[in-house]
Design a protein around this motif. Structure first.
Motif, mmCIF file in Angstrom:
data_model
loop_
_atom_site.group_PDB
_atom_site.id
_atom_site.type_symbol
_atom_site.label_atom_id
_atom_site.label_comp_id
_atom_site.label_asym_id
_atom_site.label_seq_id
_atom_site.Cartn_x
_atom_site.Cartn_y
_atom_site.Cartn_z
ATOM 1 N N THR A 56 0.816 -1.208 0.000
ATOM 2 C CA THR A 56 0.000 0.000 0.000
ATOM 3 C C THR A 56 0.857 1.269 0.000
ATOM 4 O O THR A 56 0.350 2.374 -0.063
ATOM 5 C CB THR A 56 -0.923 0.039 1.237
ATOM 6 O OG1 THR A 56 -0.100 -0.093 2.400
ATOM 7 C CG2 THR A 56 -1.920 -1.105 1.210
ATOM 8 N N GLN A 67 3.219 1.809 -6.559
ATOM 9 C CA GLN A 67 3.289 0.693 -5.614
ATOM 10 C C GLN A 67 3.953 -0.496 -6.297
ATOM 11 O O GLN A 67 3.842 -0.660 -7.510
ATOM 12 C CB GLN A 67 1.879 0.322 -5.132
ATOM 13 C CG GLN A 67 1.247 1.424 -4.307
ATOM 14 C CD GLN A 67 -0.257 1.282 -4.203
ATOM 15 O OE1 GLN A 67 -0.890 0.642 -5.033
ATOM 16 N NE2 GLN A 67 -0.827 1.903 -3.189
ATOM 17 N N GLU A 104 2.158 -6.477 -4.298
ATOM 18 C CA GLU A 104 0.710 -6.567 -4.466
ATOM 19 C C GLU A 104 0.298 -7.993 -4.799
ATOM 20 O O GLU A 104 -0.691 -8.512 -4.292
ATOM 21 C CB GLU A 104 0.248 -5.648 -5.613
ATOM 22 C CG GLU A 104 0.154 -4.191 -5.262
ATOM 23 C CD GLU A 104 -0.665 -3.440 -6.312
ATOM 24 O OE1 GLU A 104 -1.666 -2.838 -5.950
ATOM 25 O OE2 GLU A 104 -0.291 -3.470 -7.498
ATOM 26 N N LEU A 155 -10.396 -1.296 -0.493
ATOM 27 C CA LEU A 155 -9.227 -1.170 0.391
ATOM 28 C C LEU A 155 -8.331 -2.394 0.333
ATOM 29 O O LEU A 155 -7.252 -2.403 0.907
ATOM 30 C CB LEU A 155 -9.688 -0.950 1.838
ATOM 31 C CG LEU A 155 -10.543 0.300 2.050
ATOM 32 C CD1 LEU A 155 -11.072 0.353 3.470
ATOM 33 C CD2 LEU A 155 -9.737 1.546 1.714
ATOM 34 N N LYS A 165 -6.035 -5.359 -1.526
ATOM 35 C CA LYS A 165 -5.258 -5.656 -2.729
ATOM 36 C C LYS A 165 -5.568 -7.078 -3.167
ATOM 37 O O LYS A 165 -5.170 -8.029 -2.497
ATOM 38 C CB LYS A 165 -3.763 -5.558 -2.429
ATOM 39 C CG LYS A 165 -3.309 -4.165 -2.080
ATOM 40 C CD LYS A 165 -3.145 -3.357 -3.332
ATOM 41 C CE LYS A 165 -2.712 -1.940 -3.006
ATOM 42 N NZ LYS A 165 -2.766 -1.073 -4.171
#
Lengths: 323, 283
Positions: free
Chosen positions: B47, B70, B75, B228, B230
């Motif tokens: 994040t 990012q 992720e 919110l 991933k």
């Protein structure tokens, strides 16, 4: 025995009633302001007068039962209302989108039917052999393929890198193609979506055909055919394939309904202006009346597909024919 | 459906099915390890903005960076958590609903069973994906809602399979005997019926996980997942909306998450296949 086609009619009626009721009840039962969920517009930005106007227009000030009856009246008279986003009549938006979705779903279904039936039949014929097992494993893997990902990869490779096909839309925008040139243009745009949907539909057709074939292969009349000395070719095409095909056709009708629903994802990836893209746009733009109407059209399409399957089955399988 | 035409154990599971099941098991274990040890494995916090946006792969960022800078590899590793959680929990919801309905409908086939199966048929006919999207749109975007929406839509198929087995179990001698001796229905169900549907229910459960993983990815891809979290689907959502698949970035931004989704879904599908072959051999 009763007629197959009519046996399920009450069930389909029930499905329709459930779909309409869901449409009616969901926005009214959800926590929060039902107005926001029905109109979809930013209620907070409206003046109290505007809000009151919409409340009367939708009938939210009436008792729930009256609202429900009015809702049914509207549905049954095809009065689907207007889009809050574009202000256009929803019926018009849907009739404009429907042909595109039909084009890619029917197109992909025909291709996947041929491929799936041939591969499934071949696989069953070679049951337990290497061909059968590797094909089966391959098909199981295909079932786990995310449809949108496949679509994106096809665009990356065939539209962007190789430049063979256009990457979005159903037609070249602002083109003046006429006649055959236009047909060619439309086909060029439809190929990648059709390929994606086809790849997704093949495993189901294959599995149905394979299992159906295996069942037929184990039945007595095949043994009889062999015993009377029919050639392998004759057994395969004259006896096995003919009898195995009925469940597959039924499956295809149901698969059509599934592919129709799957268009939501495929059309989003390819920015294809069909019904699936419409429902996606409606959801992300919170244009709830459009979303509800599109959902109803999907429901009707599914019911029609099921009816066709019911009617086709006795035609293809003489054992199911009505006396 | 011909369940238990051959008693399990009499015909050994075909070698191929067993082998595929093992491959699936290995895939699942690897992903579970990845999800559990994500903080240790991931080079960065997924994040955090840890680099310039739209970077191609480099020594610092093996899979490059996304549109806000990012780390894509981080992720990807953290994505296993959402995928497996949603897949497994949604399948548990479906398992509970499907087994309850299946057992009740099979044990009381007359009135209750008819009503239950009628509703199962309705759910199975309704256009699946559009309904999923409509429900998700009304419920709002959160991890819990994703789980609920998927769970309440995928139980119907399994419940039918379980019902047909319970239907055949309820007329077995030992069930009849316990009923003749005055045991309440609850006893017969818990003592005799449920244990014998356990294997079948587990098979449908594993299959449901495979389906749920694909559905979660599809919902996230359409922008209907938890904003919110991933997840692999949401990585692809951003790749799509930022046009990454129209640039060379598709090789590190689009390819890996889709592969992960496929591995996760396939892992469970293979195990389910091996189990189904054991219960009802069709190879």
């Amino acid at each position: 025995m009763r007629r197959i086609g009519l046996k399920n009619l009450d069930r389909y009626l029930l499905v329709f009633v459930v779909a309409v009721s869901l449409n009616f009840l969901l926005p009214r039962l959800m926590p929060g302001n039902p107005l926001a969920l029905i109109a979809g517009v930013d209620v907070g930005l409206m003046t109290p007068d505007e809000r009151a106007e919409i409340i009367t227009a939708v009938g939210l000030d009436e008792p729930l039962l009256t609202q429900f009856i009015d809702y049914w009246k509207a549905v049954l008279t095809f009065d689907l209302g207007f889009s809050y986003k574009s202000g256009r009549p929803i019926v018009e938006m849907i009739t404009e989108r429907l042909p595109w979705t039909l084009l890619i779903t029917v197109g992909s279904l025909m291709v996947s039917a041929v491929i799936g039936i041939v591969l499934g039949g071949w696989s069953a014929w070679r049951r337990g052999k290497k061909t059968d097992l590797s094909m089966l494993t391959g098909m199981i893997s295909l079932q786990s393929l995310p449809s949108f990902w496949l679509g994106m990869l096809l665009i990356s490779v065939f539209a962007v890198q190789l430049g063979w096909f256009p990457s979005f839309g159903a037609e070249t925008p602002a083109s003046s193609y006429e006649g055959m040139a236009r047909v060619g243009d439309i086909l060029e745009h439809a190929i990648l979506p059709i390929v994606t949907l086809t790849v997704l539909s093949i495993p189901g057709v294959y599995m149905t055909m394979r299992y159906s074939m295996l069942e037929v292969l184990g039945s007595d009349f095949i043994r009889t055919a062999r015993a009377k000395g029919a050639s392998e070719r004759r057994v395969l095409f004259g006896h096995v394939a003919r009898n195995a095909i009925a469940p597959v056709v039924t499956f295809l009708a149901i698969r059509f309904a599934f592919a129709f629903g799957g268009s939501v994802i495929i059309e989003t990836v390819f920015s294809y202006p069909g019904l699936g893209r419409l429902i996606f746009e409606a959801v992300s733009g919170r244009d709830y009346p459009v979303m509800q109407a599109a959902f109803l059209v999907f429901t009707v399409a599914v019911i029609v597909a099921n009816l066709v399957a019911d009617l086709l089955y006795p035609v293809l399988d003489p054992r199911m024919r009505v006396e | 459906m011909k369940l238990f035409t051959r008693r399990p154990g009499r015909r050994p599971t075909p070698k191929v099915a067993k082998r595929l099941g093992i491959v699936g098991g290995v895939m699942i274990s690897a992903l579970v390890l990845m999800a559990v040890f994500a903080p240790l494995l991931a080079p960065y916090d997924p994040t955090e903005r840890v680099g310039a946006p739209f970077q191609p792969p480099s020594a610092e960022h093996w899979l490059g960076t996304n549109d806000v800078g990012q780390d894509l590899l981080s992720e990807l590793i953290y994505g296993a958590r959402v995928s497996l959680t949603v897949g497994i929990v949604a399948a548990i919801v479906a398992l509970i609903l499907g087994t309850t309905v299946g057992v009740l409908a099979g044990y009381y086939p007359k009135r209750l069973g008819k009503v239950l199966m009628q509703s199962v048929d309705v759910i199975l006919i309704l256009p699946f994906l559009p309904l999923l999207i409509v429900l998700a749109a009304y419920l709002g975007r959160s991890l819990l809602n994703t789980i609920v929406v998927i769970g309440v839509l995928i139980w119907a198929g399994p419940s039918r399979v379980i019902r047909s087995q319970v239907l055949s179990l309820r007329s077995r001698e030992y069930v009849l005997a316990s009923r003749t001796m005055g045991a309440p229905d609850r006893w017969a169900i818990v003592r005799h019926v449920l244990p014998r549907t356990a294997l079948l229910a587990t098979g449908t459960f594993v299959r449901a996980v495979s389906t749920a993983i694909l559905l979660e990815a599809a919902l996230s891809f359409l922008g209907l997942g938890d904003p919110l979290q991933k997840s692999w689907g949401s990585i692809l959502f951003w790749a799509q909306s930022r046009g990454a698949f129209l640039t060379p970035a598709w090789k590190w931004w689009v390819l890996p998450p889709g592969l992960m989704i496929m591995i996760a879904s396939l892992g469970f599908a293979l195990v389910a296949f091996a189990m189904e072959e054991r219960i009802n051999p069709r190879l």
